[in-house]
Design a protein around this motif. Structure first.
Motif, PDB file in Angstrom:
ATOM      1  N   LEU A  71       8.055  31.459 -54.042  1.00 44.36           N
ATOM      2  CA  LEU A  71       9.339  31.381 -53.341  1.00 44.36           C
ATOM      3  C   LEU A  71      10.139  30.208 -53.918  1.00 44.36           C
ATOM      4  O   LEU A  71       9.707  29.060 -53.852  1.00 44.36           O
ATOM      5  N   ALA A  73      12.672  28.560 -52.946  1.00 48.86           N
ATOM      6  CA  ALA A  73      13.025  27.462 -52.042  1.00 48.86           C
ATOM      7  C   ALA A  73      11.845  26.511 -51.830  1.00 48.86           C
ATOM      8  O   ALA A  73      12.039  25.323 -51.596  1.00 48.86           O
ATOM      9  N   ARG A 103      18.014  26.500 -58.789  1.00 48.94           N
ATOM     10  CA  ARG A 103      17.761  25.728 -57.567  1.00 48.94           C
ATOM     11  C   ARG A 103      17.199  24.359 -57.944  1.00 48.94           C
ATOM     12  O   ARG A 103      17.564  23.342 -57.351  1.00 48.94           O
ATOM     13  N   HIS A 178      11.779  27.884 -44.008  1.00 47.55           N
ATOM     14  CA  HIS A 178      12.816  28.859 -43.653  1.00 47.55           C
ATOM     15  C   HIS A 178      12.746  30.153 -44.465  1.00 47.55           C
ATOM     16  O   HIS A 178      13.493  31.088 -44.240  1.00 47.55           O
ATOM     17  N   THR A 179      11.846  30.187 -45.461  1.00 49.02           N
ATOM     18  CA  THR A 179      11.753  31.358 -46.325  1.00 49.02           C
ATOM     19  C   THR A 179      10.298  31.817 -46.347  1.00 49.02           C
ATOM     20  O   THR A 179       9.415  31.016 -46.629  1.00 49.02           O
ATOM     21  N   ARG A 180      10.074  33.068 -46.038  1.00 47.63           N
ATOM     22  CA  ARG A 180       8.690  33.558 -45.928  1.00 47.63           C
ATOM     23  C   ARG A 180       8.495  34.836 -46.736  1.00 47.63           C
ATOM     24  O   ARG A 180       9.330  35.746 -46.684  1.00 47.63           O
ATOM     25  N   PHE A 181       7.401  34.876 -47.454  1.00 45.99           N
ATOM     26  CA  PHE A 181       7.058  36.068 -48.230  1.00 45.99           C
ATOM     27  C   PHE A 181       6.532  37.149 -47.289  1.00 45.99           C
ATOM     28  O   PHE A 181       5.737  36.869 -46.401  1.00 45.99           O
ATOM     29  N   ILE A 182       6.969  38.379 -47.464  1.00 48.57           N
ATOM     30  CA  ILE A 182       6.458  39.480 -46.641  1.00 48.57           C
ATOM     31  C   ILE A 182       5.566  40.407 -47.479  1.00 48.57           C
ATOM     32  O   ILE A 182       4.408  40.575 -47.207  1.00 48.57           O
ATOM     33  N   THR A 183       6.148  40.988 -48.526  1.00 49.78           N
ATOM     34  CA  THR A 183       5.353  41.930 -49.318  1.00 49.78           C
ATOM     35  C   THR A 183       5.973  42.148 -50.703  1.00 49.78           C
ATOM     36  O   THR A 183       7.135  41.861 -50.933  1.00 49.78           O
TER      37      THR A 183
ATOM     38  N   ARG B 165      19.370  25.511 -47.657  1.00 51.16           N
ATOM     39  CA  ARG B 165      19.139  26.732 -46.885  1.00 51.16           C
ATOM     40  C   ARG B 165      18.410  27.765 -47.762  1.00 51.16           C
ATOM     41  O   ARG B 165      18.336  27.599 -48.979  1.00 51.16           O
ATOM     42  N   PRO B 166      17.912  28.844 -47.162  1.00 50.55           N
ATOM     43  CA  PRO B 166      17.199  29.861 -47.951  1.00 50.55           C
ATOM     44  C   PRO B 166      18.103  30.600 -48.940  1.00 50.55           C
ATOM     45  O   PRO B 166      19.319  30.673 -48.738  1.00 50.55           O
ATOM     46  N   GLN B 167      17.466  31.143 -49.963  1.00 52.87           N
ATOM     47  CA  GLN B 167      18.169  32.029 -50.886  1.00 52.87           C
ATOM     48  C   GLN B 167      17.378  33.323 -50.987  1.00 52.87           C
ATOM     49  O   GLN B 167      16.149  33.308 -51.012  1.00 52.87           O
ATOM     50  N   LYS B 180      17.476  35.915 -38.198  1.00 49.54           N
ATOM     51  CA  LYS B 180      16.709  36.085 -39.435  1.00 49.54           C
ATOM     52  C   LYS B 180      17.269  37.252 -40.243  1.00 49.54           C
ATOM     53  O   LYS B 180      17.931  38.124 -39.699  1.00 49.54           O
ATOM     54  N   ARG B 182      15.831  40.088 -43.305  1.00 44.62           N
ATOM     55  CA  ARG B 182      14.769  40.590 -44.159  1.00 44.62           C
ATOM     56  C   ARG B 182      15.459  41.151 -45.399  1.00 44.62           C
ATOM     57  O   ARG B 182      16.326  42.023 -45.296  1.00 44.62           O
ATOM     58  N   ILE B 194      11.301  39.450 -48.580  1.00 48.64           N
ATOM     59  CA  ILE B 194      11.119  38.138 -47.967  1.00 48.64           C
ATOM     60  C   ILE B 194      11.903  38.082 -46.667  1.00 48.64           C
ATOM     61  O   ILE B 194      12.797  38.912 -46.433  1.00 48.64           O
ATOM     62  N   GLU B 195      11.541  37.124 -45.840  1.00 48.82           N
ATOM     63  CA  GLU B 195      12.269  36.918 -44.600  1.00 48.82           C
ATOM     64  C   GLU B 195      12.865  35.520 -44.655  1.00 48.82           C
ATOM     65  O   GLU B 195      12.178  34.572 -45.036  1.00 48.82           O
ATOM     66  N   VAL B 196      14.122  35.412 -44.304  1.00 54.00           N
ATOM     67  CA  VAL B 196      14.773  34.100 -44.331  1.00 54.00           C
ATOM     68  C   VAL B 196      15.433  33.827 -42.987  1.00 54.00           C
ATOM     69  O   VAL B 196      15.920  34.743 -42.322  1.00 54.00           O
ATOM     70  N   ASP B 197      15.426  32.552 -42.600  1.00 56.48           N
ATOM     71  CA  ASP B 197      16.184  32.147 -41.424  1.00 56.48           C
ATOM     72  C   ASP B 197      17.655  32.039 -41.817  1.00 56.48           C
ATOM     73  O   ASP B 197      17.974  31.676 -42.947  1.00 56.48           O
TER      74      ASP B 197
END
Ligand SMILES: Cc1cc2nc3c(=O)[nH]c(=O)nc-3n(C[C@H](O)[C@H](O)[C@H](O)COP(=O)(O)OP(=O)(O)OC[C@H]3O[C@@H](n4cnc5c(N)ncnc54)[C@H](O)[C@@H]3O)c2cc1C
Ligand SMILES: Nc1ncnc2c1ncn2[C@@H]1O[C@H](COP(=O)(O)O)[C@@H](O)[C@H]1O
Lengths: 313, 276
Positions: A71, A73, A103, A178-183, B165-167, B180, B182, B194-197
């Motif tokens: 990720l 970020a 970034r 604030h950034t999360r990997f899903i799949t 912030r997220p990208q 959020k 997706r 990915i999921e971002v706030d």
């Protein structure tokens, strides 16, 4: 003296060959010291592979459970921190590098140079713009860190047999949540990888359906080639998105590229300019693809391909 | 847990708290969209004979194709009730008004032209966007993944970094879910989700959507929509250039190829090159 940090790209414990191409690019800078940073949850196996690239002095393992998935970020603040002692920070011009390196640059308060295709000196490079319709020579400031991506199609991978050292590096950086990997869904094709294959067979809109597109796969298998596609073929759902070749898809440099039922729009051509031999099969003799083809055949693909397969035995 | 998570984030960064609260108030969520003016993608760009640039005189200029997609996505989000206002932003010379008017005709609510002449690097563009973000507090900024002129592919990532912030770059699918999003991304390996706030920066890839066509009445209506012009100098950002382009050259030409008549000819030619 140039001290260059290359951010390794890897997945499933395997180093991506793009990293060795970045090393080749970096080694064209006179007297450069080249180190590689491996960011991972467990960097061991990848670090060993990176240390074996000819020309690599040190490999920095930057390990953190948060680095399990790449990720941008999360990785960027760590790369920025690790970059402190370096004059240059390079990453590959793949979706991994394109996502991450700007970034990193912004965190360091500097600009970024995209798609280095040739090195003139430590601060002077050439890169393509306008979908490859122009090549520019760019000078970067001497007094700033240079963050850049390397156009992988322009460089051969550096050889193996090197003996760099491997060290664990501690970086202090606040990592965002604030950034999360899903799949991630990757089609396991069992075919050569498009980005590194020495032969590629691509199909375009002319194929007409996903079912018809199978003849592209079948020819590719005969030739031991990877499969590619034009944007039109991907948009229409005949082929997966990761097969798109071109300005906004993959830029490739195979020994042999076979374009079937592809008109040769500039956005497509920019992805194949570095191919050694381009073969075009198209029923329209005026199609622009013939302007770049080394071997052209005007004909209907639905009759040509079965004949060709037969001839190949 | 989700609540606790966002609270810790908020405590570390006061700015995030502000955005989270503003999101709970209906009717204040904005989307900022970047529209870059570029040489139309159908134009075969040529290098000037003296090597100082590419020929732009009399050449058709358009909205960067990725930015049309970014705007379309913003409009669809708004139409589904996910946002209350879509603001299009461009940084460029006065003529850039044309592209902003097109954006308004597509359906944006208002436009901001940050007037600037000459070369603008992505870092400078990101700094300008950050200023506007601070002023407008959008929940989303949607940019294109790359300008088809300089092919940089940087601005969104840089803005996200500066904004902390997220990208979610190279997006081919965006689903909003409260605070959020997706996002499915087109990556070399295939598709990644990915999921971002929120707030967050999203950059559009080609398959995110197909932009709508502008209809004549919309063009008329767009003339009445607000278009504010501000001078880049007034924003107090460092918009200086860092890189110097010293030469433009046409790409190396490929050697002229041969035409073969039939499959036998093709096989023979491939054999001759040692490819079979
Ligand atoms: C911002 C932007 C980025 C883009 N990025 C890319 C990119 O990365 N990659 C990409 O490929 N495109 C890209 N494009 C799209 C590009 O402009 C073209 O639209 C696309 O490449 C066309 O695909 P195609 O050649 O398959 O289809 P077409 O242009 O429709 O060509 C089909 C060809 O098939 C031939 N044909 C038809 N039937 C037969 C038959 N039976 N036998 C043999 N030949 C036949 C026709 O003569 C024609 O030449 C981009 C466009 C934009 C605006
Ligand atoms: N001058 C500009 N005006 C408006 N948007 C811009 C500008 N420069 C960059 N952008 C946005 O940032 C995206 C990526 O641009 P780039 O980083 O230059 O490839 C573009 O698709 C636009 O959405």
């Amino acid at each position: 003296m140039a001290k260059i940090l290359i951010v390794a790209e890897h997945a499933n414990g395997k180093l991506n060959p793009a990293t060795a191409k970045c090393v080749t690019c970096a080694s064209q800078i006179q007297g450069a010291q080249i180190d590689v940073a491996v960011l991972a949850d467990d960097a061991g196996a990848v670090a060993t592979q990176a240390a074996a690239i000819q020309g690599v002095k040190r490999v920095l393992k930057i390990e953190n459970a948060a680095n399990k998935e790449p990720l941008a970020a999360v990785l960027a603040p760590q790369v920025a921190a690790a970059a402190a002692d370096y004059t240059h920070v390079f990453g590959p011009s793949t979706t991994f590098g394109k996502d991450l390196m700007p970034r990193v640059a912004a965190l360091l308060g500097v600009g970024q140079l995209s798609d280095i295709m040739a090195v003139e000196s430590a601060h002077k490079f050439r890169r393509p713009v306008y979908a490859g319709n122009a090549v520019i020579t760019v000078e970067a400031p001497q007094d700033k860190k240079l963050v850049a991506t390397v156009r992988t199609a322009s460089f051969q991978p550096a050889g193996s047999g090197g003996s760099g050292s491997v060290e664990s590096a501690k970086v202090s950086a606040e990592l965002p949540t604030h950034t999360r990997f899903i799949t991630r869904s990757a089609a396991a094709t069992g075919r050569p990888d498009l980005q590194t294959a020495s032969r590629v067979v691509s199909g375009g809109r002319a194929l007409g359906s996903a079912d018809n597109f199978k003849i592209i796969y079948s020819l590719a298998d005969k030739l031991g080639a990877a499969v590619g596609a034009s944007r039109a073929a991907v948009d229409a759902g005949y082929a997966a998105n990761d097969l798109q070749v071109g300005q906004t898809g993959k830029i490739i440099a195979p020994e042999l590229y076979v374009a079937i039922g592809i008109s040769g729009a500039i956005q497509h051509l920019t992805g194949i300019k570095d191919a050694r031999t381009i073969v075009a099969i198209n029923k329209d003799g005026e199609a622009p693809i013939f302007e770049v083809a080394d071997i052209g055949l005007v004909g209907d693909l639905f009759t040509v391909l079965p004949e060709l397969e037969k001839a190949l035995g | 847990l989700q609540r606790a998570l966002s609270l810790t984030v908020a405590r570390r960064r006061p700015a995030a708290l502000h955005f989270h609260t503003s999101l709970t108030e209906p009717g204040v969520s904005k989307i900022l969209v970047g529209l870059k003016r570029v040489v139309d993608y159908n134009v075969r760009v040529r290098v000037q004979p003296d090597g100082t640039g590419v020929v732009t005189d009399g050449v058709k200029m358009s909205i960067n194709p990725f930015d049309e997609i970014a705007l379309e996505e913003a409009l669809r989000i708004k139409e589904k009730g996910g946002a209350s206002e879509v603001i299009v932003v461009s940084i460029g010379p006065a003529d850039t008004q044309q592209q902003l008017r097109t954006g308004l005709a597509m359906g944006a609510d208002r436009a901001i032209l940050v007037q600037a002449e000459g070369q603008l690097e992505p870092l400078a563009a990101a700094r300008v966007f950050l200023k506007l973000v601070e002023k407008e507090s959008p929940q989303l900024v949607i940019l294109g993944k790359q300008g088809i002129d300089d092919d940089n592919n940087q601005t969104g990532q840089m803005l996200a970094a500066l904004w902390n912030r997220p990208q979610a770059t190279f997006a081919s699918k965006v689903e909003l879910d409260g605070a959020k999003a997706r996002v499915t991304r087109e990556v070399d390996a295939g598709l990644e989700t990915i999921e971002v706030d929120l707030p967050a920066v999203i950059t559009s890839d080609l398959r995110l959507n197909e932009p709508r066509y502008v209809k004549l009445p919309d063009i008329m209506k767009a003339k009445k929509k607000p278009l504010d012009t501000i001078a880049i100098a007034g924003l107090g950002v460092d918009a200086g250039t860092q890189f110097k382009t010293t030469k433009y050259e046409p790409p190396a030409a490929r050697q002229k190829g041969i035409m073969v008549k039939d499959v036998a000819g093709l096989v023979a030619a491939l054999k001759q090159k040692g490819l079979l």
